[in-house]
Design a protein around this motif. Structure first.
Motif, mmCIF file in Angstrom:
data_model
loop_
_atom_site.group_PDB
_atom_site.id
_atom_site.type_symbol
_atom_site.label_atom_id
_atom_site.label_comp_id
_atom_site.label_asym_id
_atom_site.label_seq_id
_atom_site.Cartn_x
_atom_site.Cartn_y
_atom_site.Cartn_z
ATOM 1 N N LYS A 32 0.869 -1.147 -0.071
ATOM 2 C CA LYS A 32 0.047 0.023 -0.038
ATOM 3 C C LYS A 32 0.799 1.199 0.136
ATOM 4 O O LYS A 32 0.820 2.031 -0.828
ATOM 5 C CB LYS A 32 -0.971 0.142 1.252
ATOM 6 N N HIS A 33 1.883 1.351 1.005
ATOM 7 C CA HIS A 33 2.638 2.508 1.029
ATOM 8 C C HIS A 33 3.613 2.735 -0.504
ATOM 9 O O HIS A 33 4.120 3.609 -0.737
ATOM 10 C CB HIS A 33 3.817 2.226 2.196
ATOM 11 N N LEU A 34 4.020 1.515 -1.124
ATOM 12 C CA LEU A 34 4.758 1.645 -2.530
ATOM 13 C C LEU A 34 3.895 1.862 -3.511
ATOM 14 O O LEU A 34 4.350 1.675 -4.683
ATOM 15 C CB LEU A 34 5.499 0.212 -2.136
ATOM 16 N N GLU A 35 2.519 1.642 -3.023
ATOM 17 C CA GLU A 35 1.608 1.753 -4.366
ATOM 18 C C GLU A 35 1.818 0.504 -5.342
ATOM 19 O O GLU A 35 1.755 0.891 -6.743
ATOM 20 C CB GLU A 35 1.462 3.083 -5.043
ATOM 21 N N LEU A 36 1.791 -0.606 -4.972
ATOM 22 C CA LEU A 36 2.079 -1.845 -5.406
ATOM 23 C C LEU A 36 1.197 -2.906 -4.989
ATOM 24 O O LEU A 36 0.502 -2.732 -4.098
ATOM 25 C CB LEU A 36 3.446 -2.329 -5.495
ATOM 26 N N THR A 37 1.069 -3.935 -5.832
ATOM 27 C CA THR A 37 0.287 -5.102 -5.340
ATOM 28 C C THR A 37 1.061 -5.765 -4.367
ATOM 29 O O THR A 37 2.411 -5.835 -4.525
ATOM 30 C CB THR A 37 -0.081 -5.870 -6.394
ATOM 31 N N PRO A 38 0.517 -6.666 -3.427
ATOM 32 C CA PRO A 38 1.156 -7.470 -2.702
ATOM 33 C C PRO A 38 2.114 -8.407 -3.416
ATOM 34 O O PRO A 38 3.217 -8.816 -2.864
ATOM 35 C CB PRO A 38 0.265 -8.069 -1.677
#
Length: 119
Positions: A32-38
């Motif tokens: 979420k912080h990196l704006e990526l998927t898990p």
């Protein structure tokens, strides 16, 4: 208990620990912080070591390697707000062995900026 250490004066000894384990929740928070998927976060920033999901490392001038999220120029965590649980709770008390070591070395080297390295 008041903390007897100051992380802002440390070069990141604990961040050089080989196995910084992350949970599924940690990965979701980082994603979420990196704006990526898990899944993308897992693939890019973690690896499996001894059956555990741990953060990857990168080369560092003071230590052989350090956490992938450690900013070696600033000597600080680049994802501090989203750091894993193990990092949030370290050092598990009011004293830090790394900080005690750092103070000892600086006193005995008579140099307030001295950093003992692992290279």
């Amino acid at each position: 208990m008041k903390a007897k250490y100051d992380c802002s004066k440390c070069p990141g000894y604990c961040c050089s620990y080989d196995q910084i384990e992350v949970s599924e929740f940690d990965v979701k928070r980082l994603a979420k912080h990196l704006e990526l998927t898990p899944d993308a976060t897992l693939k890019r920033y973690t690896k499996i070591d001894d059956g555990k999901t741990v953060l990857r490392h990168h080369a560092d001038e003071s230590f052989t390697s350090i956490c992938i999220f450690f900013n070696s120029e600033l000597r600080r965590c680049s994802v501090y707000q989203a750091r894993p649980h193990t990092c949030r709770t370290y050092p598990y008390g009011n004293k830090c062995g790394y900080y005690e070591f750092l103070k000892f070395e600086r006193e005995h080297q008579d140099d307030e900026d001295y950093v003992a390295t692992t290279r």
